[in-house]
Write a protein that holds these residues in place. Structure first.
Motif, PDB file in Angstrom:
ATOM      1  N   LEU A   2       0.832  -1.190   0.000  1.00 43.37           N
ATOM      2  CA  LEU A   2       0.000   0.000   0.000  1.00 43.37           C
ATOM      3  C   LEU A   2       0.868   1.242   0.000  1.00 43.37           C
ATOM      4  O   LEU A   2       1.819   1.355   0.778  1.00 43.37           O
ATOM      5  CB  LEU A   2      -0.903  -0.015   1.242  1.00 43.37           C
ATOM      6  N   ASP A   3       0.529   2.193  -0.890  1.00 35.51           N
ATOM      7  CA  ASP A   3       1.331   3.414  -0.975  1.00 35.51           C
ATOM      8  C   ASP A   3       1.007   4.367   0.178  1.00 35.51           C
ATOM      9  O   ASP A   3       1.894   4.984   0.758  1.00 35.51           O
ATOM     10  CB  ASP A   3       1.072   4.101  -2.322  1.00 35.51           C
ATOM     11  N   LEU A   4      -0.284   4.495   0.499  1.00 35.55           N
ATOM     12  CA  LEU A   4      -0.745   5.347   1.596  1.00 35.55           C
ATOM     13  C   LEU A   4      -0.170   6.757   1.488  1.00 35.55           C
ATOM     14  O   LEU A   4       0.489   7.245   2.420  1.00 35.55           O
ATOM     15  CB  LEU A   4      -0.366   4.718   2.948  1.00 35.55           C
ATOM     16  N   GLY A   8       3.465   4.588   2.883  1.00 33.82           N
ATOM     17  CA  GLY A   8       3.411   3.138   3.018  1.00 33.82           C
ATOM     18  C   GLY A   8       4.760   2.467   3.232  1.00 33.82           C
ATOM     19  O   GLY A   8       4.928   1.694   4.185  1.00 33.82           O
ATOM     20  N   PHE A 200      -4.453   5.006   8.076  1.00 31.00           N
ATOM     21  CA  PHE A 200      -3.123   4.621   8.561  1.00 31.00           C
ATOM     22  C   PHE A 200      -3.185   3.705   9.782  1.00 31.00           C
ATOM     23  O   PHE A 200      -2.362   2.793   9.917  1.00 31.00           O
ATOM     24  CB  PHE A 200      -2.304   5.870   8.888  1.00 31.00           C
TER      25      PHE A 200
END
Length: 233
Positions: A2-4, A8, A200
């Motif tokens: 996941l880049d978030l 990430g 998050f």
């Protein structure tokens, strides 16, 4: 992965650091727990008193307070010793306590007290007659410990040891207060930056949930291993 929002990879590294912290803290806690249990069961009044004082203080003071006290207090103590040595011998040195080392030491030190009581009860659960039988066969103290005492003690200790490990794992989140970049701290910083806390903190919660689930499976396998040949019911 996941880049978030670009956070990430950093949180993933923080998760690895959290697991390293937990495992090393567990190893230290087990070592201190075994030493503490043996001290409490020894014939030495000094050893019993020292172990009792250790467990009483640790179990009576909140983990967060102990973490702050050890991290900041130990650093100040080291600096005071450094100044004293400089005044006496004009030898100047400075030691900066690393946050990761402080986290491992603090969590291991705290849970060593809980492990002490776990192992003490487990040692006491082993029938004394088996130890006497080992002596009668001419076994040394180390052989009795390795072949008789430790395997049977572990059967009794594993439930408590497993509970302590699961609590220890969750306690690692407290290291964020001393500046260690674990996944909880990184997730908090990321959530504050983009104002999306669920995005998050849910992945962080899932990481803890997955690790605890795997741990429970492993603990059940260990319990089955050490309970082999033991009648149930």
């Amino acid at each position: 992965m996941l880049d978030l929002h670009g956070y990430g990879p950093g949180i993933f590294k923080g998760a690895i650091l959290t697991m390293e912290l937990a495992v090393l803290s567990l190893l230290l806690a087990i070592l201190l727990g075994l030493l503490g249990a043996l001290a409490k069961l020894s014939k030495s009044g000094f050893a019993r008193g020292a172990a009792t004082t250790y467990t009483t203080i640790i179990r009576g003071v909140p983990d967060l307070v102990l973490m702050l006290l050890i991290f900041f207090g130990l650093q100040e103590l080291v600096n005071d010793v450094s100044e004293l040595i400089y005044e006496k011998f004009e030898y100047d040195f400075f030691i900066n306590i690393d946050a990761f080392v402080a986290g491992v030491f603090t969590i291991g030190f705290i849970f060593g007290a809980y492990m002490t009581e776990t192992f003490r009860g487990a040692f006491m659960a082993v029938e004394h007659g088996q130890i006497e039988a080992g002596k009668a066969y001419g076994m040394s103290g180390l052989q009795i410990f390795k072949r008789i005492l430790f395997p049977q003690m572990m059967r009794h200790a594993l439930p408590g040891l497993g509970n302590n490990w699961l609590v220890l794992l969750k306690t690692t989140a407290l290291v964020s207060v001393i500046g260690l970049a674990d996944m909880t701290r990184l997730a908090k910083e990321a959530a504050g930056a983009v104002h999306e806390p669920f995005k998050f903190f849910i992945p962080v919660a899932l990481v803890y949930l997955v690790v605890t689930s795997i741990s429970e499976f492993g603990l059940k396998r260990l319990e089955a291993h050490y309970s082999a040949g033991v009648a149930r019911g």
